[in-house]
Design a protein around this motif. Structure first.
Motif, PDB file in Angstrom:
ATOM      1  N   LYS A  82      -5.700   9.938 -10.961  1.00  0.00           N
ATOM      2  CA  LYS A  82      -4.346   9.532 -11.037  1.00  0.00           C
ATOM      3  C   LYS A  82      -3.911   9.208  -9.345  1.00  0.00           C
ATOM      4  O   LYS A  82      -3.340   8.320  -8.836  1.00  0.00           O
ATOM      5  N   GLU A  83      -4.485  10.133  -8.506  1.00  0.00           N
ATOM      6  CA  GLU A  83      -4.002  10.179  -7.144  1.00  0.00           C
ATOM      7  C   GLU A  83      -4.696   8.947  -6.556  1.00  0.00           C
ATOM      8  O   GLU A  83      -4.163   8.309  -5.640  1.00  0.00           O
ATOM      9  N   LYS A  86      -3.090   5.570  -7.504  1.00  0.00           N
ATOM     10  CA  LYS A  86      -1.942   5.523  -6.844  1.00  0.00           C
ATOM     11  C   LYS A  86      -2.450   5.139  -5.584  1.00  0.00           C
ATOM     12  O   LYS A  86      -1.520   4.174  -5.062  1.00  0.00           O
ATOM     13  N   ASN A  90      -1.038   1.443  -3.717  1.00  0.00           N
ATOM     14  CA  ASN A  90      -0.260   1.348  -2.828  1.00  0.00           C
ATOM     15  C   ASN A  90      -0.849   0.913  -1.489  1.00  0.00           C
ATOM     16  O   ASN A  90      -0.078   0.860  -0.376  1.00  0.00           O
TER      17      ASN A  90
END
Length: 172
Positions: A82-83, A86, A90
């Motif tokens: 998940k990290e 992201k 970004n």
């Protein structure tokens, strides 16, 4: 037949990015891996004896003091998946961003265990290490992986490896 590392025995494990995508060519992604492996050492009783972070996979020789190595690795992979997704989404400096995100999303559609994307391949492929000769063989394999890939001339030169005495991840 799947294999599960469920005891405190020593294991050689491999965590691989889906489609063998070269994510770990950027320091920020590697640093997230180091940070989270360190957290697992401190909070989940993960013992790491050797490691290397290659461009698209990680090798560990590890076990846990309590619980199941499989559970620790599952949690590690869930969180970092998940990290990292992201972070890539970004990161305006990531030239491969759109391609990587599409690839992770597509991989997720083929696996009913995922909701939105799949970063890591399923499984850790644990191999129990119980003979000193085999333990040494796997550690040598891990440490020489960057040399075989042509990244460095000597194993101790590769930053994200336990072969480097100044490695950011401390090992036992």
């Amino acid at each position: 037949m799947s294999r599960n590392a469920s005891t405190d025995e020593l294991y050689f494990v491999t965590l691989t990015v889906t489609n063998w995508i070269d994510v770990f060519t950027r320091r920020i992604y590697n640093d997230l891996i180091i940070e989270n492996l360190t957290w697992c050492q401190q909070n989940k009783k993960l013992n790491i004896y050797a490691y290397v972070i290659m461009t698209n996979h990680i090798h560990l020789v590890a076990n846990v003091t309590e619980g199941s190595l499989g559970d620790v690795l599952r949690d590690f992979k869930t969180f970092t998946s998940k990290e990292l997704f992201k972070m890539i989404a970004n990161n305006s400096q990531e030239s491969r961003r759109e391609w990587m995100l599409r690839s992770f999303e597509k991989a997720g559609t083929y696996n009913s265990l995922n909701k939105n994307h799949q970063f890591w391949q399923n499984g850790n492929y644990p191999v129990v290490l119980f003979i000193p000769y085999i333990i040494d063989q796997k550690i040598d394999y891990i440490h020489n992986n960057p040399v075989r890939a042509g990244f460095v001339g000597s194993a101790h030169e590769f930053w994200y490896s336990s072969a480097n005495p100044e490695s950011p991840l401390k090992v036992i």
